[in-house]
Scaffold this active site. Structure first.
Site, short mmCIF file in Angstrom:
data_model
loop_
_atom_site.label_atom_id
_atom_site.label_comp_id
_atom_site.label_asym_id
_atom_site.label_seq_id
_atom_site.Cartn_x
_atom_site.Cartn_y
_atom_site.Cartn_z
N ASP A 79 0.85 -1.19 0.00
CA ASP A 79 0.00 0.00 0.00
C ASP A 79 0.89 1.24 0.00
O ASP A 79 1.99 1.21 0.56
CB ASP A 79 -0.91 0.02 1.23
CG ASP A 79 -2.00 -1.03 1.17
OD1 ASP A 79 -2.35 -1.46 0.07
OD2 ASP A 79 -2.49 -1.43 2.25
N ASP B 168 -7.14 -1.51 -4.36
CA ASP B 168 -8.23 -1.16 -3.44
C ASP B 168 -9.17 -0.15 -4.08
O ASP B 168 -10.40 -0.26 -3.95
CB ASP B 168 -7.66 -0.59 -2.14
CG ASP B 168 -6.81 -1.58 -1.37
OD1 ASP B 168 -7.04 -2.79 -1.52
OD2 ASP B 168 -5.91 -1.14 -0.63
#
Length: 199
Positions: free
Chosen positions: A158, A172
């Protein structure tokens, strides 16, 4: 003569002449003559969107791992938005880090369901939505399979870090956008097969 025609009728229409009525071409529904070409086009859109979302996620993660990991965060909009590399063993936005294997199985199941649903897909908006979901699921599933600490337990990369919000990635984002689009389509009554229903 006119009286005779009035009595026995004239073959002005196919029914009067004994002809069979014309069959509907079915172009208004997915069962029509152009159903297969339209279905193939929608499937192509689904997998095209999925491939684009997956490639974008994969490339962004490769850049982040090579250039940003183990380095200071990069400020994009002051401290409101930063790029900061972290490894996330949980679900989207860092939730549920103790259930990595479960999230891996769920992602794999989502991919299978979308692949099966594609056979009955005749709606362009649904093709885009499912493509986003598929691309995002594949992006994070790739991390879980190939990244440390091990197969099906890998931590997802991330790097998008808004202020006062969880750090996430492009996969995401694709999953969330696809999910929102599906909710909107469902509210409008549009089904994946292209039919519209009203409750």
């Amino acid at each position: 003569m006119a009286e005779a025609e009035r009595v026995i009728g004239t073959p002005d229409t196919p029914e009067a002449a004994g002809a069979e009525p014309e069959q509907s071409s079915g172009q208004d529904g997915p069962e029509g003559a152009d159903a297969q070409p339209r279905g193939r086009r929608r499937i192509a859109v689904l997998f095209g969107v999925a491939a684009f979302a997956y490639a974008l996620d994969l490339i962004s993660k490769m850049i982040v791992v090579a250039k940003l990991e183990h380095h200071a965060p990069i400020e994009i909009i002051g401290d409101w938005l930063k790029f900061e590399a972290i490894r996330n063993a949980g679900a989207a936005f860092g939730f549920g880090e103790a259930f990595t294997v479960i999230f891996t199985v769920i992602a794999a199941a989502v991919i299978v369901v979308i692949a099966r649903l594609a056979r009955k897909l005749y709606s362009l908006p649904w093709a885009i939505a499912l493509g986003l979901l598929l691309g995002g699921a594949l992006g994070n599933l790739t991390d879980r399979i190939f990244r440390a600490p091990g197969v099906f337990e890998g931590a997802v990369v991330d790097f998008i870090a808004p202020k006062h919000f969880a750090v996430f990635n492009l996969a995401d984002s694709a999953i969330v956008c696809g999910g929102i689009l599906i909710v909107l389509l469902s509210f409008k009554g549009l089904d994946p097969d292209g039919t519209v229903h009203k409750d």
